[in-house]
Design a protein around this motif. Structure first.
Motif, mmCIF file in Angstrom:
data_model
loop_
_atom_site.group_PDB
_atom_site.id
_atom_site.type_symbol
_atom_site.label_atom_id
_atom_site.label_comp_id
_atom_site.label_asym_id
_atom_site.label_seq_id
_atom_site.Cartn_x
_atom_site.Cartn_y
_atom_site.Cartn_z
ATOM 1 N N ASN A 179 0.896 -1.261 0.090
ATOM 2 C CA ASN A 179 0.264 -0.141 0.081
ATOM 3 C C ASN A 179 0.720 1.187 -0.080
ATOM 4 N N GLY A 180 2.126 1.096 -0.375
ATOM 5 C CA GLY A 180 3.177 2.093 -0.328
ATOM 6 C C GLY A 180 3.403 2.900 0.853
ATOM 7 N N ILE A 181 3.167 2.398 2.073
ATOM 8 C CA ILE A 181 3.422 2.770 3.375
ATOM 9 C C ILE A 181 4.799 2.298 3.767
ATOM 10 N N ALA A 182 5.704 3.341 3.863
ATOM 11 C CA ALA A 182 7.149 2.920 4.076
ATOM 12 C C ALA A 182 7.586 3.074 5.890
ATOM 13 N N THR A 183 6.628 3.742 6.448
ATOM 14 C CA THR A 183 6.778 4.125 7.909
ATOM 15 C C THR A 183 5.356 3.835 8.436
ATOM 16 N N ALA A 184 5.260 3.070 9.460
ATOM 17 C CA ALA A 184 4.028 2.729 10.059
ATOM 18 C C ALA A 184 3.928 2.944 11.627
ATOM 19 N N TYR A 185 3.053 3.608 12.162
ATOM 20 C CA TYR A 185 3.047 3.793 13.735
ATOM 21 C C TYR A 185 1.709 2.737 13.812
ATOM 22 N N HIS A 186 1.986 1.678 14.476
ATOM 23 C CA HIS A 186 0.846 0.695 14.626
ATOM 24 C C HIS A 186 0.232 1.232 15.923
ATOM 25 N N ARG B 189 6.839 0.854 13.330
ATOM 26 C CA ARG B 189 6.941 1.637 14.737
ATOM 27 C C ARG B 189 5.672 1.416 15.280
ATOM 28 N N ILE B 190 5.624 1.934 17.023
ATOM 29 C CA ILE B 190 4.524 1.742 17.493
ATOM 30 C C ILE B 190 4.137 3.066 18.010
ATOM 31 N N GLN B 191 2.516 3.395 17.741
ATOM 32 C CA GLN B 191 1.958 4.234 18.712
ATOM 33 C C GLN B 191 1.294 3.615 19.996
ATOM 34 N N LEU B 192 1.774 4.052 21.043
ATOM 35 C CA LEU B 192 1.353 3.669 22.471
ATOM 36 C C LEU B 192 -0.116 4.170 22.712
ATOM 37 N N ARG B 193 -1.198 3.527 22.213
ATOM 38 C CA ARG B 193 -2.504 4.051 22.168
ATOM 39 C C ARG B 193 -3.026 3.732 23.475
ATOM 40 N N TRP B 194 -2.560 4.619 24.586
ATOM 41 C CA TRP B 194 -2.736 4.116 25.970
ATOM 42 C C TRP B 194 -4.277 4.745 26.441
ATOM 43 N N ASP C 140 11.740 2.804 25.392
ATOM 44 C CA ASP C 140 13.324 2.732 25.229
ATOM 45 C C ASP C 140 13.583 1.511 24.100
ATOM 46 N N ALA C 141 12.365 1.705 23.251
ATOM 47 C CA ALA C 141 12.564 0.863 21.971
ATOM 48 C C ALA C 141 13.566 1.398 21.076
ATOM 49 N N PRO C 142 14.095 0.531 20.390
ATOM 50 C CA PRO C 142 14.993 1.247 19.278
ATOM 51 C C PRO C 142 14.539 1.992 18.363
ATOM 52 N N LEU C 143 13.386 1.859 17.952
ATOM 53 C CA LEU C 143 12.613 2.802 17.301
ATOM 54 C C LEU C 143 11.571 3.649 18.280
ATOM 55 N N LEU C 144 11.933 4.861 18.210
ATOM 56 C CA LEU C 144 11.077 5.871 19.273
ATOM 57 C C LEU C 144 9.513 5.676 18.983
ATOM 58 N N PRO C 145 8.538 5.177 19.928
ATOM 59 C CA PRO C 145 7.303 5.293 19.749
ATOM 60 C C PRO C 145 6.605 6.470 19.731
ATOM 61 N N SER C 146 5.346 6.719 19.336
ATOM 62 C CA SER C 146 4.621 8.006 20.021
ATOM 63 C C SER C 146 3.662 7.604 20.750
ATOM 64 N N VAL C 147 3.117 8.281 21.660
ATOM 65 C CA VAL C 147 2.015 8.271 22.843
ATOM 66 C C VAL C 147 0.837 8.886 22.457
ATOM 67 N N ALA C 148 -0.268 8.286 22.455
ATOM 68 C CA ALA C 148 -1.599 8.873 22.304
ATOM 69 C C ALA C 148 -2.531 8.558 23.574
ATOM 70 N N PHE C 149 -3.090 9.915 23.989
ATOM 71 C CA PHE C 149 -3.994 9.554 24.992
ATOM 72 C C PHE C 149 -5.019 9.460 24.775
ATOM 73 N N ASN C 150 -5.738 8.161 25.131
ATOM 74 C CA ASN C 150 -7.352 7.863 24.785
ATOM 75 C C ASN C 150 -8.000 7.377 26.055
ATOM 76 N N ASP C 151 -9.120 8.298 25.983
ATOM 77 C CA ASP C 151 -10.167 8.027 27.042
ATOM 78 C C ASP C 151 -11.490 7.436 26.818
ATOM 79 N N HIS C 152 -11.673 6.323 26.272
ATOM 80 C CA HIS C 152 -12.696 5.671 25.841
ATOM 81 C C HIS C 152 -13.600 5.399 27.018
#
Length: 403
Positions: free
Chosen positions: A88-95, A130-135, A151-163
């Motif tokens: 799908n042409g996605i070279a960088t993915a934050y799961h 990569r990872i999005q820490l969907r917390w 501390d992962a080799p590839l820095l994740p992002s952090v998403a604040f969720n409040d479901h």
């Protein structure tokens, strides 16, 4: 790596679309417009564009659990997801990996297992996973794992969720109309009301818990509400210390956006109402909408239309959300609707996401940038298709159409 030159393509450059050559070597773009070097790729009739960057995608969950309660081996799910991304042409993915308080698909321990599998399989994967820490902010069970993940080799992002608060809101309040979750004006529904059980039916199925156990767990978790702001402050401080991008999810008020911005979350992910969008834009925050929203012509839950936000200049990036092909499909629809010019639309899936995630080495075709590229077949009046994906100059996917 030997040099590779793409010749004959219409190249999407920052200053316009040009028929020119692009040479890559050692994973970088080394020349634009020069003579052919090394291997030559005939790209006549095709588009050469920056590869896609997905800042939020949870379609991998369908590989982990293809049917309710049916789990597949994590390694198999990771490898298959990776191949889908490349095609799908996605070279960088934050799961967008949900770290929640429910058991089942979004269990914290399962999340750690998935993150470890991605690390272990990295040499065999085609794209940068990569990872999005969907917390889920009520999930205190995730706090230690978040610290480990940062501390992962590839820095994740952090998403604040409040479901959790979204679930517990008053019964007559649409999700888009709820006030800031920590406001004294937040109206709470009765957890013992039959309507609350009805509202949680899909969550129960996902968790695998029977109704009584699920509702008891929800009540236990809701009792943590007073401690949630301090937990958010803890995670935000850790993320700031690592330089991790932070996002707030499903904002409905300017107050919400301000509260999270003050903690370092400079990205508004899927804001639901114009008030939140305008508050983000007024303070220079990045605004992300879902590509499926744009592809379908509107939000499936009645929130803002991504296409309208793009046309108004109130969207900086589109994310795959729950369907990887939606990113390219969204660009095609927005282009057909003349929502913006082609280059600005492509930026929504390339340079815009790169800027949101502080990935300054990619997202555009320029000398010195990482050679994350896609070849696209896009005949007039027809949908686009990915013919090839290169990640740091390495061919991750090549397609040879039958015709």
């Amino acid at each position: 790596m030997t040099a590779t030159t793409f010749e004959g393509a219409c190249v999407y450059l920052p200053d316009g679309m040009h028929h020119t050559s692009v040479t890559v070597e050692q994973g970088r773009i080394v020349e634009i417009g020069g003579p052919a070097q090394g291997d030559v790729i005939d790209a006549r009739g095709l588009i050469l564009a920056p590869a896609l960057i997905d800042v939020h995608g949870d379609a991998f969950e369908r590989q982990v659990m293809p049917r309710p309660g049916v789990f597949f081996p994590i390694e198999t799910a990771v490898i298959d997801t990776d191949r889908q991304l490349a095609s799908n042409g996605i070279a960088t993915a934050y799961h967008a990996l949900t770290l929640g308080w429910e058991p089942g698909l979004r269990d914290v321990a399962r999340g750690r297992t998935l993150m470890q599998a991605i690390r272990d399989l990295a040499p065999r994967l085609l794209v940068e996973n990569r990872i999005q820490l969907r917390w889920e902010t009520f999930a205190f069970e995730a706090l230690d794992i978040i610290e480990w993940a940062l501390d992962a080799p590839l820095l994740p992002s952090v998403a604040f969720n409040d479901h959790t608060s979204m679930t517990m809101r008053g019964f007559d309040i649409p999700i888009q109309d709820r006030v800031f979750e920590f406001s004294p004006d937040f109206v709470v529904g009765d957890i013992n009301d039959a309507r609350m059980r009805k509202r949680n039916e899909s969550n129960m199925r996902r968790s695998g818990l029977p109704e009584g156990e699920y509702m008891a767990l929800l009540a236990e978790v809701w009792a943590r509400r007073g401690d949630v702001p301090a937990a958010i402050d803890r995670v935000a401080a850790q993320a700031r210390a690592k330089g991790a991008p932070m996002l707030s999810h499903d904002d409905t008020r300017a107050e919400t956006r301000t509260w999270f911005r003050d903690r370092g979350a400079k990205v508004a992910e899927f804001p639901m109402v114009l008030e939140a969008v305008e508050a983000a834009r007024a303070h220079g925050d990045t605004i992300i909408f879902g590509a499926p929203n744009a592809t379908r012509g509107g939000s499936h839950i009645g929130s803002l239309g991504a296409g309208d936000m793009v046309e108004a200049g109130l969207c900086d990036a589109l994310a795959s959300d729950y369907f990887y092909p939606a990113m390219l499909a969204a660009i095609a629809r927005l282009d057909a609707e003349r929502r913006a010019d082609r280059l600005r639309l492509w930026a929504l899936v390339s340079s815009g996401p790169a800027q949101a995630m502080n990935l300054s080495d990619r997202g555009e075709i320029a000398v010195g940038k990482r050679a994350d590229l896609v070849l696209v077949d896009w005949p007039d009046g027809q949908p686009p298709a990915i013919c090839g994906t290169w990640v740091a100059g390495r061919p991750a996917y090549r397609a040879q159409p039958a015709g």
